[in-house]
Design an enzyme around this catalytic site. Structure first.
Site, mmCIF file in Angstrom:
data_model
loop_
_atom_site.group_PDB
_atom_site.id
_atom_site.type_symbol
_atom_site.label_atom_id
_atom_site.label_comp_id
_atom_site.label_asym_id
_atom_site.label_seq_id
_atom_site.Cartn_x
_atom_site.Cartn_y
_atom_site.Cartn_z
ATOM 1 C CG ASN A 152 -1.337 29.314 61.621
ATOM 2 O OD1 ASN A 152 -0.890 29.798 62.664
ATOM 3 N ND2 ASN A 152 -0.643 28.471 60.888
ATOM 4 C CD GLN A 180 -5.195 32.113 59.416
ATOM 5 O OE1 GLN A 180 -6.398 32.167 59.129
ATOM 6 N NE2 GLN A 180 -4.303 31.619 58.580
ATOM 7 C CG HIS A 202 -2.646 34.821 50.598
ATOM 8 N ND1 HIS A 202 -2.726 33.485 50.912
ATOM 9 C CD2 HIS A 202 -1.535 35.282 51.200
ATOM 10 C CE1 HIS A 202 -1.671 33.158 51.671
ATOM 11 N NE2 HIS A 202 -0.941 34.232 51.856
ATOM 12 C CB CYS A 326 6.440 15.304 54.660
ATOM 13 S SG CYS A 326 7.326 13.787 54.327
HETATM 14 C C1 PLP Z 1 -0.477 32.826 56.282
HETATM 15 C C2 PLP Z 1 0.081 33.353 57.543
HETATM 16 C C3 PLP Z 1 1.220 34.166 57.543
HETATM 17 C C4 PLP Z 1 2.008 34.467 56.292
HETATM 18 O O1 PLP Z 1 1.363 35.371 55.444
HETATM 19 P P1 PLP Z 1 1.878 35.504 53.929
HETATM 20 O O2 PLP Z 1 1.081 36.643 53.377
HETATM 21 O O3 PLP Z 1 1.565 34.215 53.268
HETATM 22 O O4 PLP Z 1 3.328 35.820 53.998
HETATM 23 C C5 PLP Z 1 1.670 34.660 58.744
HETATM 24 N N1 PLP Z 1 1.027 34.384 59.894
HETATM 25 C C6 PLP Z 1 -0.077 33.618 59.938
HETATM 26 C C7 PLP Z 1 -0.750 33.367 61.238
HETATM 27 C C8 PLP Z 1 -0.581 33.066 58.764
HETATM 28 O O5 PLP Z 1 -1.659 32.286 58.822
#
Ligand code: PLP
Length: 400
Positions: A152, A180, A202, A326
């Site tokens: 990510n 991702q 999302h 932070c």
């Molecule tokens: C955003 C993210 C998550 C968490 O997903 P949520 O739906 O916000 O719990 C897990 N792994 C990666 C690589 C992410 O980017």
């Protein structure tokens, strides 16, 4: 001026077409899919269609291979905890040093309570997995290997298919956090060895609070959440109907835009990098340039603080993110950049720009124009910048 949103790896805007598809499921079609009347039946049909839409994006052979969850975090937790139960007599887990906290903090907890022995495999300066250490860690005690599809923070893509094959040789399950990757890279699970895969709505222009765990047919699974018989007993609780419907629509749209993600979105990202590196000295791109998500760019601006950069960017209406978090007053660079051995002087000033199909050429122009004065101003105030010649760099980015 319109704001420029380049933080799509943190979350994406829910596509208005997704919202529109969801709305009736808050109002007229409010039924519970388990009910024995028309209200329930209507909803049941819609859920079936949404499941097919997600199945198509993943190339999953069977729709019942999808277990809906509250998001990526729950899917990651469910996969790993299930494997510890089903893989009787095996209590070791292999993962990478650059996973999301959804994996790393669960594993730290399992290790702490003595439930599992965890092998954390390192990466090189481009974020690539140490394959030798990975192979050495595999053993008949390995219950599950959990390695993300794409990182990510840097966008680096891992060779998940190869890793799954190696895991299977010792009888271990292979799980990938593909939060991702889904919607950004073509995925075909019907011709894959991956046993379990996590995704989140999302991150692909779907709603928050919905995700899924793909569990390959034939892979034994123990639910994380017990109760009613929803999801064939694999995830209890009344279905998040609007969320599931929205995720289905988001999946359909992601398939439609997949080619654009690979071409137009990648071109925006590349033009931004080129523009920034040309105009700003002592900066470089982190991650593996030959194997990277099309939407992600992580640029390190040496001798300044990422948080300060973000504040000034925000004043210009530009949203991105920094690798540092932070914690208790001390700014620690991200665990991902630290694992890559990016020196502190650079890791502190790393900014992640993450694009989506909603970004335009105008966005890129705005950022290329806004960044040089921001960086210059912060460097003028930075004691590290003035002292830079006295510091040993100790790090030679292969790609600048
Ligand atoms: C955003 C993210 C998550 C968490 O997903 P949520 O739906 O916000 O719990 C897990 N792994 C990666 C690589 C992410 O980017």
């Amino acid at each position: 001026m319109d704001p420029v949103y380049l933080d799509n790896n943190a979350t994406t805007r829910t596509d208005p077409r997704v919202v529109e598809t969801m709305l009736p499921f808050f109002t007229e079609q409010f039924g519970n899919a388990s009910s024995m009347h028309a209200f329930g039946a209507q909803v049941g049909d819609a859920l079936g269609k949404a499941r097919k839409q997600l199945q198509a994006l993943l190339g999953a052979e069977f729709d019942h291979e999808i277990v809906y969850t509250s998001g990526g975090t729950e899917a990651d937790n469910a996969a790993i905890l299930s494997a510890l139960e089903t893989q009787v007599g095996r209590d070791e887990i292999i993962t990478s040093a650059v996973e999301h906290p959804a994996v790393l903090s669960l594993l730290a907890h399992l290790e702490k309570i003595g439930r599992a022995k965890v092998h954390i495999i390192g990466v090189d300066s481009m974020g690539r997995l140490d394959m030798e250490a990975f192979s050495e860690a595999l053993s008949p005690a390995t219950a599950i290997v959990s390695i993300m599809w794409a990182n990510n923070e840097t966008g680096t893509i891992f060779p998940v298919e190869q890793l799954a094959g190696l895991a299977h040789r010792v009888g271990a399950l292979f799980h990938t956090d593909a939060v991702q990757a889904v919607g950004k890279l073509p995925i075909d699970l019907s011709s894959s060895q991956i046993d379990m895969l996590s995704l989140s709505g999302h991150k692909l222009h779907g709603p928050k609070g919905i995700g899924a765990l793909y569990v390959r047919k034939g892979v034994r699974f123990r639910p994380l959440i017990r109760g009613g018989h929803q999801e064939r007993g694999r995830r209890a609780g009344t279905e998040n109907v609007p969320g599931i419907i929205g995720l289905g629509k988001a999946a359909e749209l992601a398939l439609e835009y997949m080619a654009e993600e690979q071409t137009r979105v990648a071109a925006l990202r590349d033009r931004l990098e080129k523009g920034l590196l040309q105009r700003i000295g002592n900066s470089f791109v982190t991650g593996d340039p030959s194997s990277r998500l099309p939407n992600t760019s992580n640029v390190a601006f040496e001798y300044i603080e990422g948080e300060a950069i973000l504040l000034l960017m925000n004043r210009e209406g530009i949203a991105a993110s920094s690798g540092s978090a932070c914690t208790s007053g001390s700014l620690e660079p991200s665990h991902v950049l630290r694992a890559m051995n990016v020196p502190y002087t650079a890791a502190h000033g790393a900014i992640r720009f993450s694009f989506s199909r909603e970004n335009t050429d105008t966005d890129v122009d705005r950022v290329i124009e806004a960044m040089p004065p921001i960086i210059e101003r912060l460097r003028e105030m930075s004691p590290f910048w003035r002292e830079r010649d006295k510091q040993a760099a100790g790090f030679n980015p292969t790609y600048a």
